[in-house]
Each structure stands twice: as C-alpha cells, then as structure tokens.
Design a protein around this motif. Structure first.
Motif, short mmCIF file in Angstrom:
data_model
loop_
_atom_site.label_atom_id
_atom_site.label_comp_id
_atom_site.label_asym_id
_atom_site.label_seq_id
_atom_site.Cartn_x
_atom_site.Cartn_y
_atom_site.Cartn_z
N ARG A 198 20.60 17.06 -24.29
CA ARG A 198 19.72 18.21 -24.05
C ARG A 198 20.29 19.15 -22.97
NH1 ARG A 198 14.81 17.63 -21.94
NH2 ARG A 198 15.31 15.72 -20.77
N PHE A 199 20.94 18.59 -21.97
CA PHE A 199 21.48 19.38 -20.87
C PHE A 199 23.01 19.41 -20.96
CE2 PHE A 199 17.92 18.68 -17.48
CZ PHE A 199 16.96 19.06 -18.41
N THR A 200 23.59 20.53 -20.52
CA THR A 200 25.04 20.67 -20.48
C THR A 200 25.46 21.28 -19.16
OG1 THR A 200 25.10 21.05 -22.88
CG2 THR A 200 27.06 21.64 -21.62
N ILE A 201 26.34 20.58 -18.45
CA ILE A 201 26.90 21.10 -17.21
C ILE A 201 28.25 21.72 -17.52
CG2 ILE A 201 27.96 18.89 -16.56
CD1 ILE A 201 27.33 19.60 -13.62
N SER A 202 28.53 22.86 -16.89
CA SER A 202 29.81 23.53 -17.10
C SER A 202 30.15 24.31 -15.84
CB SER A 202 29.75 24.46 -18.32
OG SER A 202 28.78 25.49 -18.13
N ARG A 203 31.39 24.81 -15.81
CA ARG A 203 31.79 25.60 -14.64
C ARG A 203 32.81 26.65 -15.04
NH1 ARG A 203 33.78 21.38 -10.50
NH2 ARG A 203 34.17 23.25 -9.22
N VAL A 204 32.80 27.75 -14.30
CA VAL A 204 33.81 28.79 -14.45
C VAL A 204 34.37 29.01 -13.06
CG1 VAL A 204 34.29 31.16 -15.13
CG2 VAL A 204 32.56 29.83 -16.38
N ASN A 205 35.52 28.40 -12.79
CA ASN A 205 36.05 28.39 -11.42
C ASN A 205 36.44 29.79 -10.93
OD1 ASN A 205 35.62 25.66 -11.08
ND2 ASN A 205 37.71 25.07 -11.60
N VAL A 206 36.87 30.66 -11.83
CA VAL A 206 37.23 32.01 -11.38
C VAL A 206 36.01 32.77 -10.90
CG1 VAL A 206 39.33 32.17 -12.76
CG2 VAL A 206 37.13 32.94 -13.72
N LYS A 207 34.84 32.32 -11.33
CA LYS A 207 33.58 32.94 -10.87
C LYS A 207 32.91 32.09 -9.79
CE LYS A 207 32.37 35.40 -15.12
NZ LYS A 207 31.31 35.62 -16.15
N ASN A 208 33.54 30.96 -9.44
CA ASN A 208 32.96 30.05 -8.43
C ASN A 208 31.53 29.66 -8.79
OD1 ASN A 208 35.28 30.23 -6.70
ND2 ASN A 208 34.54 32.22 -6.01
N THR A 209 31.29 29.44 -10.07
CA THR A 209 29.94 29.19 -10.55
C THR A 209 29.88 27.94 -11.41
OG1 THR A 209 29.50 31.57 -10.52
CG2 THR A 209 27.97 30.19 -11.76
N VAL A 210 28.83 27.17 -11.20
CA VAL A 210 28.53 25.99 -12.00
C VAL A 210 27.20 26.24 -12.69
CG1 VAL A 210 28.10 23.51 -11.98
CG2 VAL A 210 29.76 24.51 -10.41
N TYR A 211 27.10 25.81 -13.94
CA TYR A 211 25.90 26.04 -14.72
C TYR A 211 25.28 24.72 -15.17
CZ TYR A 211 28.08 30.64 -15.14
OH TYR A 211 28.67 31.84 -14.88
N LEU A 212 23.96 24.78 -15.39
CA LEU A 212 23.28 23.68 -16.06
C LEU A 212 22.42 24.30 -17.15
CD1 LEU A 212 22.81 20.59 -16.06
CD2 LEU A 212 20.71 21.04 -14.77
N GLN A 213 22.88 24.18 -18.38
CA GLN A 213 22.13 24.65 -19.54
C GLN A 213 21.15 23.56 -19.93
OE1 GLN A 213 22.19 27.65 -21.24
NE2 GLN A 213 20.46 26.82 -22.41
N MET A 214 19.87 23.90 -19.94
CA MET A 214 18.83 22.92 -20.23
C MET A 214 18.09 23.34 -21.49
SD MET A 214 17.39 22.22 -16.37
CE MET A 214 16.66 23.86 -16.22
N ASP A 215 18.21 22.56 -22.54
CA ASP A 215 17.55 22.83 -23.81
C ASP A 215 16.50 21.76 -24.09
OD1 ASP A 215 20.81 23.69 -25.03
OD2 ASP A 215 19.26 25.05 -24.33
N SER A 216 15.60 22.08 -25.01
CA SER A 216 14.54 21.14 -25.41
C SER A 216 13.84 20.56 -24.18
CB SER A 216 15.14 20.01 -26.26
OG SER A 216 15.78 20.53 -27.41
N LEU A 217 13.45 21.43 -23.29
CA LEU A 217 12.84 20.98 -22.04
C LEU A 217 11.53 20.25 -22.30
CD1 LEU A 217 13.72 24.03 -19.84
CD2 LEU A 217 14.24 21.66 -19.27
N LYS A 218 11.27 19.27 -21.45
CA LYS A 218 10.06 18.45 -21.53
C LYS A 218 9.29 18.56 -20.22
CE LYS A 218 12.58 15.02 -24.29
NZ LYS A 218 12.98 13.58 -24.38
N PRO A 219 7.99 18.30 -20.25
CA PRO A 219 7.22 18.35 -19.00
C PRO A 219 7.79 17.43 -17.92
CG PRO A 219 5.73 18.35 -20.86
CD PRO A 219 7.11 18.14 -21.43
N GLU A 220 8.36 16.33 -18.32
CA GLU A 220 8.92 15.40 -17.33
C GLU A 220 10.21 15.92 -16.69
OE1 GLU A 220 8.03 14.71 -20.49
OE2 GLU A 220 9.41 13.23 -21.40
N ASP A 221 10.73 17.05 -17.15
CA ASP A 221 11.87 17.69 -16.50
C ASP A 221 11.44 18.55 -15.32
OD1 ASP A 221 13.23 18.23 -19.77
OD2 ASP A 221 13.86 16.70 -18.33
N THR A 222 10.14 18.71 -15.13
CA THR A 222 9.62 19.51 -14.03
C THR A 222 10.06 18.94 -12.69
OG1 THR A 222 7.71 20.29 -15.28
CG2 THR A 222 7.53 20.31 -12.88
N ALA A 223 10.70 19.78 -11.87
CA ALA A 223 11.22 19.33 -10.58
C ALA A 223 11.87 20.52 -9.88
CB ALA A 223 12.26 18.23 -10.76
#
Length: 121
Positions: A64-89
């Motif tokens: 459901r989740f995917t972590i990725s990074r683009v080092n030239v942008k100094n950015t890390v991402y967390l793509q979160m799909d099919s979110l559930k109430p228990e992901d609340t945090a």
C-alpha cells in the motif's frame, strides 16, 4: 546542520491516497518514515538507503505504501495508497548516518517536526 521538513499530510477518507514529502538539507542519509498514533509508541513504517536501491516496509503497509527518493531534489517521499483508519497518526521523516536500512528509532539521529495524517472511515 541537518534539517528535515515534512509536508503533505491531511484528512482523507478510507481508500484514498496521500503523498508525504520530506526535504532534507545537510547531507545524504539513509532515510526512514515513522508514525505515532495517540497513546502509542513511535513505530517504523519504511526505510530507503542512500542511493534508493533498497527499501523495507513494516508488514502492515506492504503493498500500500511506497518510499522513494530524488537525491537531486534532496527529497524523500512516502506514497500512501488504500489508506485505512488505522493509518491515522503523526508521520515523521528521519535521517540516519548509517549505510544500511534501519527499523529502530535509535538508528536515526535527525527528525522532522511531523505531519498529521487522519483517515476517516
């Protein structure tokens, strides 16, 4: 000086998607995402090594989740799909000086301020 700034949280309905971003300054690190729900300990979500070649996820977010990074942008991402109430945090971005992947809070020396994710049922 190392700084991490997260963004992208919000309130969504179950089944929706969100993408969190973390801009990192001060170096290139192994990166992780953690989350902390009210009354609970901070828990590991995902990690990615410096060149992005390897990732690891906690079982509850695999597929459901995917972590990725683009080092030239100094950015890390967390793509979160099919979110559930228990992901609340509150979701935290973290940086580690280690070269391997880390799943423990103590593996990470630097932390962002956190961004709230709320999933309604």
């Amino acid at each position: 000086q190392v700084q991490l700034v997260e963004s992208g949280g919000g309130l969504v309905q179950a089944g929706a998607s969100l993408r969190l971003s973390c801009v990192v300054s001060g170096g290139t690190f192994t990166m992780g995402w953690f989350r902390q729900a009210p009354g609970k300990e901070r828990e590991f979500v995902a990690t990615i090594i410096r060149n992005g070649g390897s990732t690891y996820y906690t079982d509850s977010v695999k597929g459901r989740f995917t972590i990725s990074r683009v080092n030239v942008k100094n950015t890390v991402y967390l793509q979160m799909d099919s979110l559930k109430p228990e992901d609340t945090a509150v979701y935290y971005c973290a940086a580690s000086g280690n070269y391997g992947m880390g799943r423990l809070v103590e593996n990470y020396a630097y932390w962002g301020q956190g961004t709230q994710v709320t999933v309604s049922s």
